[in-house]
Design an enzyme around this catalytic site. Structure first.
Site, short mmCIF file in Angstrom:
data_model
loop_
_atom_site.label_atom_id
_atom_site.label_comp_id
_atom_site.label_asym_id
_atom_site.label_seq_id
_atom_site.Cartn_x
_atom_site.Cartn_y
_atom_site.Cartn_z
N GLU A 1 0.87 -1.17 0.00
CA GLU A 1 0.00 0.00 0.00
C GLU A 1 0.91 1.23 0.00
OE1 GLU A 1 -2.80 0.18 3.24
OE2 GLU A 1 -3.43 2.20 2.65
N ARG B 1 4.51 -12.95 9.94
CA ARG B 1 5.25 -11.75 9.59
C ARG B 1 6.56 -11.72 10.34
NH1 ARG B 1 3.35 -6.49 9.76
NH2 ARG B 1 1.45 -7.13 8.76
N LYS C 1 3.81 0.97 9.87
CA LYS C 1 4.02 2.17 9.04
C LYS C 1 3.42 3.41 9.71
CE LYS C 1 2.74 0.17 5.11
NZ LYS C 1 2.33 0.03 3.71
P1 ATP Z 1 1.35 -1.77 8.06
O1 ATP Z 1 0.37 -2.60 8.83
O2 ATP Z 1 2.53 -1.33 8.84
O3 ATP Z 1 0.71 -0.65 7.28
P2 ATP Z 1 1.12 -3.57 5.88
O4 ATP Z 1 1.33 -5.01 6.10
O5 ATP Z 1 -0.29 -3.12 5.79
O6 ATP Z 1 1.93 -2.77 6.97
P3 ATP Z 1 1.51 -3.33 3.09
O7 ATP Z 1 2.08 -2.25 2.30
O8 ATP Z 1 0.08 -3.63 2.93
O9 ATP Z 1 1.87 -3.04 4.61
O10 ATP Z 1 2.36 -4.66 2.89
C1 ATP Z 1 2.71 -5.17 1.62
C2 ATP Z 1 3.05 -6.63 1.76
O11 ATP Z 1 4.13 -6.80 2.67
C3 ATP Z 1 1.88 -7.41 2.30
O12 ATP Z 1 1.74 -8.59 1.55
C4 ATP Z 1 2.27 -7.70 3.72
O13 ATP Z 1 1.72 -8.91 4.16
C5 ATP Z 1 3.79 -7.76 3.64
N1 ATP Z 1 4.38 -7.41 4.93
C6 ATP Z 1 4.22 -6.25 5.61
N2 ATP Z 1 4.87 -6.31 6.79
C7 ATP Z 1 5.47 -7.52 6.85
C8 ATP Z 1 6.29 -8.18 7.82
N3 ATP Z 1 6.62 -7.60 8.96
N4 ATP Z 1 6.73 -9.42 7.54
C9 ATP Z 1 6.41 -10.01 6.38
N5 ATP Z 1 5.65 -9.45 5.43
C10 ATP Z 1 5.17 -8.22 5.66
MG MG Z 2 -1.70 -3.72 4.26
#
Ligand code: ATP
Ligand code: MG
Length: 562
Positions: free
Chosen positions: A37, A262, A272
């Protein structure tokens, strides 16, 4: 896809893909996606996901799409899109032509929504968001049907169209899937598909005033692209029944969602939202501050793409959540830098060392290897003179027995130069050492003795008249607690911020040979750690180096013990 050096270990996801290939479920095709995102910079958790998805695509001769999950116009920006692309490329992965945006599918998603309404499987609801929450029930109690749940297909189609045309204000209506308000899975209790939001989108502008929810957009986007395996993190496990419900009811291509744990790292924050807070409140100097766990921050700090890929591989793919010790990350960084970083000498906290039996005004150009691990890195010239800088910590006038550095009457090796013996020292009015005096043995040129005489200590040094002054930035963890995400409110969040995470040394003495290196050049400063010429601030006229990591190798010790 590239990033050839890291082949993935076996893991449960590969087992699932192998089974699908064996049963021909997707005709042998393997297609993945990385779906960020664009509401922040990528961090080390994303690195894990990128390496996993692009790595699987590489190993199975498949594809991995880059898809921006841009369904929330309020928080998303083009700056993030640009940074995300730059960071993935820098990590060593390439998505080729397949750069997609969920917003590209807004028209198709709308048609899909009409299809579900037509089948009597979605309805327009006039309840407010608070009412929807109240009607939803709890884990122990079933929810209640909305009074608007039984609207006719015609009325729903008409209202949906008018929602899209902008006839209703924000928050007055939503489109919901008609599933089961008493389902034990809360995600199945008539989830919201569209909300009204009169907001400008970074790509579609003002075309839309209804925006799809994550669960409504994500699976359908996967399907439209022909994704076979949709890998996400564990918190989406309970969303899988909904992911499958939409695809089944729409009767379109159905990818397999697979969840993995994760990545969590000790002393490291990965939300984020909280990282944005650090940026907005000036607690760090932007998303690429070298203390940030972002790819941009780690790049500026001096971490290599190979170290990130190796680390990501070393933590494996798990099905249950755990926290990885940040020492394991440091280990991967050191292991890679040891092979590639150029060696050099820098004195961080200088005092003078005068070699009294060395002629005044003479300069000898000695030789030092740039990397003992890599002969092809060549050699460099290092000037030696009567007056040198050494570290303050490398001299003691009253040392304990096990101190193997310089002290009155003791002999040490000056790296690449000579054996020297301390003869005397001077202090200022407060008793602080200002100058140390020594004699040298001319027979030990290069730092080796012919008579088999051994010295226990080897010191780094820089010649005073040729020294270049540099700024060096030393970093520590941003948080004082191993689990910073445990801080639930502002007060506890501010309380665990490490006030000493940045230490600036403005007067470091470095060898002249390295002052005009390009920004981003990585060094091992002997006995001091790994450093990187700052990507933003370093110039030949004002050298600036960031310490990537120290040389101390606690993880290697931990590994040996276990
Ligand atoms: P946040 O909750 O901090 O906004 P997010 O997971 O929503 O993070 P995205 O940009 O949606 O952030 O993530 C893109 C991809 O990266 C998704 O498939 C997510 O599952 C993966 N991802 C994000 N954080 C992690 C993590 N700590 N370990 C493994 N994969 C991750
Ligand atoms: Mg997300």
């Amino acid at each position: 896809m590239s990033a050839e050096n890291t082949t993935q270990q076996n893991n449960f996801i590969r087992t699932i893909i192998d089974e699908h290939n064996a049963s021909n479920r997707f005709g042998g095709r393997v297609q993945l996606r990385f779906p960020p995102e664009p509401n922040g910079y990528l961090h080390i958790g994303h690195v894990k996901s990128i390496c996993l998805n692009f790595g699987l695509a590489r190993d199975y001769n498949g594809k991995c799409n880059l898809r921006f999950d841009d369904t929330n116009p309020v928080k998303e920006e083009d700056e993030y899109v640009r940074a995300i692309k730059e960071d993935i490329k820098w990590l060593g992965f390439d998505w080729g032509e397949t750069e997609f945006y969920a917003s590209d599918y807004f028209d198709t998603l709308y048609e899909y929504a009409q299809k579900l309404v037509g089948k009597g499987l979605a309805y327009v609801d006039d309840l407010s968001s608070e009412e929807i929450r109240a009607y939803r029930g709890t884990l122990k109690e079933p929810g209640k049907n909305s009074p608007w749940r039984e609207r006719s297909v015609e009325e729903n189609l008409d209202l949906l169209e008018r929602m899209k045309r902008g006839e209703f204000p924000d928050g007055t209506k939503v489109l919901r899937a008609k599933i089961d308000m008493s389902s034990p899975n809360m995600n199945m209790r008539d989830p919201v598909m569209y909300r009204i939001l009169h907001a400008r989108h970074h790509r579609t502008g003002d075309k839309w005033c209804i925006y799809p929810m994550y669960d409504w957009a994500h699976g359908q986007s996967d399907s439209i692209e022909g994704v076979t395996h949709s890998i996400c993190t564990l918190e989406f496990e309970d969303h899988r029944p909904l992911y499958e419900w939409f695809l089944d009811k729409l009767e379109i291509h159905k990818p397999q969602q697979i969840e993995f744990a994760r990545l969590n790292l000790s002393y490291t924050l990965m939300s984020k939202r909280k990282l944005l807070k650090l940026v907005n409140e000036g607690i760090v100097d932007g998303w690429d501050d070298p203390r940030m766990p972002t790819i941009a921050g780690m790049r500026r700090r001096g971490v290599t793409p190979a170290a990130l890929r190796n680390f990501s591989e070393s933590v494996g793919v798990a099905k249950s959540n755990s926290v990885v010790d940040v020492a394991q990350f440091d280990f991967a960084v050191r292991e890679d830098l040891n092979k590639t970083a150029l060696r050099a000498m820098a004195v961080l906290d200088p005092i003078r060392l005068v070699i009294e039996d060395y002629p005044e005004g003479k300069t000898e150009w000695l030789e030092g290897e740039n990397n003992p691990e890599d002969e092809s890195a060549g050699k460099r010239k290092i000037p030696f003179e009567r007056e040198l800088y050494i570290e303050r910590a490398d001299f003691m006038f009253d040392p304990p027995k096990k101190y193997f550095r310089l002290a009155p009457g003791r002999e040490v090796r000056l790296k690449h130069a000579y054996y020297v013996t301390c003869t005397r020292y001077e202090t200022d009015d407060e008793g602080k050492v200002t100058t140390v005096y020594a004699s040298h043995d001319p027979e030990t040129r290069g730092g080796w003795s012919n008579d088999g005489r051994k010295v226990k200590g080897t010191l780094h040094w820089v010649a005073v008249n040729h020294a270049v002054e540099a700024e060096v930035r030393l970093y520590d963890h941003l948080f004082t607690e191993a689990n910073p995400s445990a801080a639930r409110d502002d007060e506890s969040f501010y309380a665990i911020i490490n006030k000493d995470s940045l230490k600036v040394l403005p007067r470091v003495k470095i060898e002249p040979a390295i002052a005009d290196c390009a920004p981003g050049t990585r060094f091992q400063f002997l006995r001091q750690g790994y450093f990187c010429a700052d990507l933003k601030d370093h110039t030949a006229g004002r050298p600036v180096f960031n310490r990537t990591t120290s040389l101390r190798d606690s993880w290697a010790k931990i590994k040996k013990k276990s």
